[in-house]
Design a protein around this motif. Structure first.
Motif, PDB file in Angstrom:
ATOM      1  N   PRO A  37     -44.675   1.252  43.119  1.00 33.01           N
ATOM      2  CA  PRO A  37     -44.469   1.221  41.664  1.00 33.01           C
ATOM      3  C   PRO A  37     -43.140   0.593  41.245  1.00 33.01           C
ATOM      4  CG  PRO A  37     -44.206   3.451  42.533  1.00 33.01           C
ATOM      5  CD  PRO A  37     -44.764   2.625  43.642  1.00 33.01           C
ATOM      6  N   ASP A  38     -42.138   0.576  42.144  1.00 36.71           N
ATOM      7  CA  ASP A  38     -40.866  -0.042  41.790  1.00 36.71           C
ATOM      8  C   ASP A  38     -40.948  -1.566  41.800  1.00 36.71           C
ATOM      9  OD1 ASP A  38     -41.296   0.220  44.543  1.00 36.71           O
ATOM     10  OD2 ASP A  38     -39.176  -0.086  45.011  1.00 36.71           O
ATOM     11  N   LEU A  39     -41.974  -2.109  42.455  1.00 40.13           N
ATOM     12  CA  LEU A  39     -42.153  -3.562  42.529  1.00 40.13           C
ATOM     13  C   LEU A  39     -43.346  -4.039  41.709  1.00 40.13           C
ATOM     14  CD1 LEU A  39     -41.498  -4.120  46.345  1.00 40.13           C
ATOM     15  CD2 LEU A  39     -39.878  -4.355  44.457  1.00 40.13           C
ATOM     16  N   VAL A  40     -44.418  -3.264  41.728  1.00 36.67           N
ATOM     17  CA  VAL A  40     -45.620  -3.600  40.961  1.00 36.67           C
ATOM     18  C   VAL A  40     -46.066  -2.346  40.216  1.00 36.67           C
ATOM     19  CG1 VAL A  40     -47.971  -4.487  41.025  1.00 36.67           C
ATOM     20  CG2 VAL A  40     -46.305  -5.279  42.712  1.00 36.67           C
ATOM     21  N   SER A  41     -45.851  -2.315  38.899  1.00 37.22           N
ATOM     22  CA  SER A  41     -46.280  -1.156  38.107  1.00 37.22           C
ATOM     23  C   SER A  41     -47.639  -1.438  37.497  1.00 37.22           C
ATOM     24  CB  SER A  41     -45.264  -0.842  37.009  1.00 37.22           C
ATOM     25  OG  SER A  41     -45.120  -1.945  36.135  1.00 37.22           O
ATOM     26  N   VAL A  42     -48.352  -0.378  37.147  1.00 36.30           N
ATOM     27  CA  VAL A  42     -49.709  -0.533  36.653  1.00 36.30           C
ATOM     28  C   VAL A  42     -49.970   0.444  35.528  1.00 36.30           C
ATOM     29  CG1 VAL A  42     -50.574   1.059  38.422  1.00 36.30           C
ATOM     30  CG2 VAL A  42     -52.164  -0.541  37.318  1.00 36.30           C
ATOM     31  N   SER A  43     -50.756   0.040  34.541  1.00 35.33           N
ATOM     32  CA  SER A  43     -51.192   0.923  33.459  1.00 35.33           C
ATOM     33  C   SER A  43     -52.648   0.609  33.168  1.00 35.33           C
ATOM     34  CB  SER A  43     -50.338   0.725  32.201  1.00 35.33           C
ATOM     35  OG  SER A  43     -50.485  -0.588  31.700  1.00 35.33           O
ATOM     36  N   ALA A  44     -53.367   1.632  32.744  1.00 28.42           N
ATOM     37  CA  ALA A  44     -54.804   1.453  32.485  1.00 28.42           C
ATOM     38  C   ALA A  44     -55.177   2.112  31.176  1.00 28.42           C
ATOM     39  CB  ALA A  44     -55.621   2.052  33.630  1.00 28.42           C
ATOM     40  N   GLY A  45     -56.032   1.448  30.418  1.00 26.49           N
ATOM     41  CA  GLY A  45     -56.546   2.017  29.183  1.00 26.49           C
ATOM     42  C   GLY A  45     -57.788   2.837  29.459  1.00 26.49           C
ATOM     43  N   GLY A  46     -58.166   3.661  28.480  1.00 26.11           N
ATOM     44  CA  GLY A  46     -59.358   4.489  28.626  1.00 26.11           C
ATOM     45  C   GLY A  46     -60.598   3.653  28.860  1.00 26.11           C
ATOM     46  N   GLY A  47     -61.450   4.103  29.752  1.00 28.20           N
ATOM     47  CA  GLY A  47     -62.685   3.399  30.027  1.00 28.20           C
ATOM     48  C   GLY A  47     -62.608   2.417  31.173  1.00 28.20           C
ATOM     49  N   THR A  48     -61.400   2.204  31.716  1.00 27.78           N
ATOM     50  CA  THR A  48     -61.275   1.312  32.870  1.00 27.78           C
ATOM     51  C   THR A  48     -62.072   1.884  34.038  1.00 27.78           C
ATOM     52  OG1 THR A  48     -59.054   0.668  32.160  1.00 27.78           O
ATOM     53  CG2 THR A  48     -59.650   0.195  34.440  1.00 27.78           C
ATOM     54  N   ALA A  49     -62.838   1.038  34.682  1.00 22.76           N
ATOM     55  CA  ALA A  49     -63.669   1.507  35.791  1.00 22.76           C
ATOM     56  C   ALA A  49     -62.810   1.898  36.985  1.00 22.76           C
ATOM     57  CB  ALA A  49     -64.658   0.409  36.197  1.00 22.76           C
ATOM     58  N   ALA A  50     -63.234   2.940  37.684  1.00 24.42           N
ATOM     59  CA  ALA A  50     -62.550   3.339  38.906  1.00 24.42           C
ATOM     60  C   ALA A  50     -62.576   2.171  39.881  1.00 24.42           C
ATOM     61  CB  ALA A  50     -63.222   4.564  39.508  1.00 24.42           C
ATOM     62  N   ASN A  51     -61.461   1.931  40.528  1.00 25.92           N
ATOM     63  CA  ASN A  51     -61.369   0.754  41.372  1.00 25.92           C
ATOM     64  C   ASN A  51     -60.217   0.909  42.347  1.00 25.92           C
ATOM     65  OD1 ASN A  51     -61.810  -1.823  42.374  1.00 25.92           O
ATOM     66  ND2 ASN A  51     -62.019  -2.733  40.322  1.00 25.92           N
ATOM     67  N   SER A  52     -60.205   0.057  43.349  1.00 23.18           N
ATOM     68  CA  SER A  52     -59.112   0.009  44.304  1.00 23.18           C
ATOM     69  C   SER A  52     -59.055  -1.399  44.866  1.00 23.18           C
ATOM     70  CB  SER A  52     -59.321   1.031  45.427  1.00 23.18           C
ATOM     71  OG  SER A  52     -58.259   0.962  46.367  1.00 23.18           O
ATOM     72  N   PHE A  53     -57.884  -2.014  44.824  1.00 21.98           N
ATOM     73  CA  PHE A  53     -57.744  -3.365  45.354  1.00 21.98           C
ATOM     74  C   PHE A  53     -56.285  -3.620  45.731  1.00 21.98           C
ATOM     75  CE2 PHE A  53     -57.433  -3.494  40.738  1.00 21.98           C
ATOM     76  CZ  PHE A  53     -56.263  -4.221  40.516  1.00 21.98           C
ATOM     77  N   GLY A  54     -56.085  -4.647  46.533  1.00 17.36           N
ATOM     78  CA  GLY A  54     -54.746  -5.016  46.953  1.00 17.36           C
ATOM     79  C   GLY A  54     -54.309  -6.313  46.308  1.00 17.36           C
ATOM     80  N   ILE A  55     -53.007  -6.468  46.090  1.00 19.10           N
ATOM     81  CA  ILE A  55     -52.484  -7.719  45.548  1.00 19.10           C
ATOM     82  C   ILE A  55     -51.316  -8.196  46.409  1.00 19.10           C
ATOM     83  CG2 ILE A  55     -53.099  -7.026  43.204  1.00 19.10           C
ATOM     84  CD1 ILE A  55     -49.991  -6.937  42.716  1.00 19.10           C
ATOM     85  N   SER A  56     -51.092  -9.496  46.367  1.00 19.45           N
ATOM     86  CA  SER A  56     -49.952 -10.103  47.044  1.00 19.45           C
ATOM     87  C   SER A  56     -49.254 -11.010  46.042  1.00 19.45           C
ATOM     88  CB  SER A  56     -50.416 -10.921  48.256  1.00 19.45           C
ATOM     89  OG  SER A  56     -49.332 -11.599  48.847  1.00 19.45           O
ATOM     90  N   VAL A  57     -47.929 -10.926  45.957  1.00 17.47           N
ATOM     91  CA  VAL A  57     -47.165 -11.722  45.003  1.00 17.47           C
ATOM     92  C   VAL A  57     -46.912 -13.108  45.589  1.00 17.47           C
ATOM     93  CG1 VAL A  57     -45.006 -11.926  43.715  1.00 17.47           C
ATOM     94  CG2 VAL A  57     -46.068  -9.675  44.034  1.00 17.47           C
ATOM     95  N   ASP A  58     -47.333 -14.133  44.856  1.00 16.08           N
ATOM     96  CA  ASP A  58     -47.121 -15.514  45.291  1.00 16.08           C
ATOM     97  C   ASP A  58     -45.879 -16.121  44.642  1.00 16.08           C
ATOM     98  OD1 ASP A  58     -49.466 -15.427  46.845  1.00 16.08           O
ATOM     99  OD2 ASP A  58     -50.680 -15.890  45.077  1.00 16.08           O
ATOM    100  N   ARG A  59     -45.643 -15.781  43.374  1.00 15.89           N
ATOM    101  CA  ARG A  59     -44.424 -16.233  42.708  1.00 15.89           C
ATOM    102  C   ARG A  59     -44.240 -15.431  41.413  1.00 15.89           C
ATOM    103  NH1 ARG A  59     -47.931 -20.754  41.892  1.00 15.89           N
ATOM    104  NH2 ARG A  59     -48.555 -20.951  39.688  1.00 15.89           N
ATOM    105  N   LEU A  60     -43.007 -15.395  40.942  1.00 15.81           N
ATOM    106  CA  LEU A  60     -42.682 -14.729  39.683  1.00 15.81           C
ATOM    107  C   LEU A  60     -42.607 -15.754  38.563  1.00 15.81           C
ATOM    108  CD1 LEU A  60     -39.864 -12.244  40.784  1.00 15.81           C
ATOM    109  CD2 LEU A  60     -42.286 -11.738  40.425  1.00 15.81           C
ATOM    110  N   ALA A  61     -42.839 -15.308  37.364  1.00 13.50           N
ATOM    111  CA  ALA A  61     -42.730 -16.196  36.204  1.00 13.50           C
ATOM    112  C   ALA A  61     -41.264 -16.487  35.933  1.00 13.50           C
ATOM    113  CB  ALA A  61     -43.367 -15.541  34.982  1.00 13.50           C
ATOM    114  N   GLN A  62     -40.991 -17.673  35.438  1.00 12.90           N
ATOM    115  CA  GLN A  62     -39.620 -18.001  35.082  1.00 12.90           C
ATOM    116  C   GLN A  62     -39.615 -18.937  33.875  1.00 12.90           C
ATOM    117  OE1 GLN A  62     -38.240 -19.637  38.823  1.00 12.90           O
ATOM    118  NE2 GLN A  62     -38.759 -21.752  38.227  1.00 12.90           N
TER     119      GLN A  62
END
Length: 472
Positions: free
Chosen positions: A80-105
């Motif tokens: 959570p200190d590197l990738v934070s997440v928030s979900a709105g009501g009704g979001t389907a239960a899920n699980s997945f992985g992500i990899s950071v390719d680049r940051l916006a600048q």
């Protein structure tokens, strides 16, 4: 000519005390009326508190009847200190992985070092929004005109920066002192490839590319950082980009935000699950609101035979009727769910009317959120069998309506106060008349007694004189 009256001097009677005591007897009904008025005022306050508690119960019912209570989810990130997440009501239960390719600048631009104390030169400065490709070659944003800024002959670099910042040019201008002079720095206000810009000038000396005059802002200047979209890979194969470090609706209703501390290659596991805690909280708040109202009604309508004392609303048909209606509603049933009544989900009534949650039974009911949703929210079009939250909310709103129970009760109590006030006025007027009559009568009696006393004294004096003359 004014006269001085002192009732009782002639007769020796304490007329003031006599009149005062007789008037006090006439005022006894007034004391009773004042007590009745104070009681009515207190009832108005008590019903105001009951109305407030019913309003809170209505709010609790509204929360139980809100779809978002049952569609709430919890989202978590393994980092959570590197990738934070928030979900709105009704979001389907899920699980997945992500990899950071680049940051916006954001794009940044720097001019050559210049003497900031001298005028930069007259002309026009233009800032064109657009983007750079990988060449890099600039492409202006279609349909977007450049921002043009007039530079006067005596303007310094500080004046140029100030003029840029006063425009809605999509960039922020600052001055950097590099030790040998000042550089004009321009930075896009937003990140992403599409938030780029190109700086051009029209120099008053006719040469826009030389090293004199306003041309110096672009001659030798460089783009120190190009605008860049953030990019992540989902589950090792799905590429996703965003103009900022926040990725919205990667999964419907889900947002991911990369922190500035995230680096290329940072990975995180994202989990989304149903959050039954919102349903539990909503039910607990309903039970608390109901118990507070029930306890207040119990105290207001109670009778203690041992102490022979009664609550202010003991025997009040409105308060008793409200209490009975609420208790009857707790026992009501609904159709359309496997749960038929509150007791089926573990919410039961105790002696005295308060509600209690059976944690084991309620936790089991929470495992079937869909059926709980139906139990509280189903609209059958039938007030008797609608979902419990809907039924309770409609009942409470009826009580709170402008023509509902509380308004009618308040109007009745205020009418009673008005009648009481009129009765007090009549008693006061009657007492004033009686007091005046008593003062007149006793004043007349005082005068008569004074006259008789004077006659008695005269007769006594004559008898004494007669007796003295006879003895001589």
């Amino acid at each position: 000519m004014a006269t001085i009256s002192s009732p009782g001097i002639g007769s020796g009677l304490d007329i003031k005390s006599i009149v005062s005591q007789l008037v006090a007897l006439e005022k006894v009904p007034l004391d009773n009326l004042k007590l009745q008025a104070a009681t009515v005022q207190t009832k108005i306050s008590v019903y105001g508190e009951i109305k407030s508690l019913v309003s809170k119960l209505s709010d609790a019912a509204s929360k139980l009847g809100s779809l978002t209570t049952y569609t709430a989810v919890s989202a978590s990130s393994s980092k959570p200190d590197l990738v934070s997440v928030s979900a709105g009501g009704g979001t389907a239960a899920n699980s997945f992985g992500i990899s950071v390719d680049r940051l916006a600048q954001a794009q940044s631009y720097a001019s050559v070092s210049l003497d900031g104390s001298l005028p930069i030169g007259q002309g026009t400065l233009s800032i064109q929004p657009g983007r750079y490709n990988s060449t890099p070659t600039f492409a202006a944003s279609v349909g977007v005109d450049p921002i043009t800024i007039d530079i006067e002959a005596d303007d310094t670099l500080a004046d140029v920066a100030s003029k840029i910042n006063s425009q809605n040019a999509g960039v922020t201008a600052t001055l950097l002192n590099d030790g040998s002079g000042q550089r004009l720095l321009l930075t896009s206000k937003t990140t992403g490839e599409a938030a780029g810009f190109e700086l051009t000038v029209t120099d008053s000396d006719g040469n826009n590319t030389d090293a004199s005059g306003l041309s110096r802002l672009v001659n030798g200047g460089t783009v120190t950082q190009y605008g860049q979209d953030a990019a992540i890979t989902v589950n090792g194969s799905i590429a996703v980009t965003s103009s900022s470090n926040t990725f919205k609706d990667v999964v419907s209703g889900l947002s991911l935000t990369l922190s500035d501390n995230a680096t290329v290659g940072t990975t995180a596991q994202i989990n989304v699950a149903a959050n039954n805690g919102t349903v539990r909280t909503a039910v607990e708040e309903f039970v608390a609101a109901y118990n507070t109202l029930n306890n207040f009604l119990n105290e207001a309508t109670k009778f203690d035979p041992a102490q022979k004392s009664a609550g202010l609303l003991q025997g009040d048909s409105t308060a008793v009727g409200l209490q009975n209606a609420l208790r009857g509603m707790l026992q009501s049933t609904m159709s359309g769910s496997q749960f038929g009544r509150l007791a089926d989900i573990g919410v039961t009534a105790l002696r005295g009317g308060n509600l209690e949650i059976d944690n084991t039974k309620f936790t089991a009911a929470l495992s079937n959120t869909d059926e709980l949703n139906k139990f509280f929210r189903t609209d059958n079009g039938n007030p008797l069998s609608n979902g419990f939250a809907l039924k309770l909310k409609n009942f409470a709103q009826g009580l709170l309506a402008t023509d509902g129970l509380f308004k009618n009760k308040q109007d009745a109590l205020e009418r009673a106060l008005n009648r009481n006030s009129s009765d007090q006025e009549r008693v006061n007027a009657k007492v004033a008349r009686i007091e005046a009559q008593l003062n007149r009568r006793y004043s007349a009696l005082d005068a008569q007694v004074a006259s008789l006393t004077a006659l008695n004294n005269y007769v006594a004096q004559q008898v004494t004189m007669w007796n003295n003359a006879k003895s001589n």
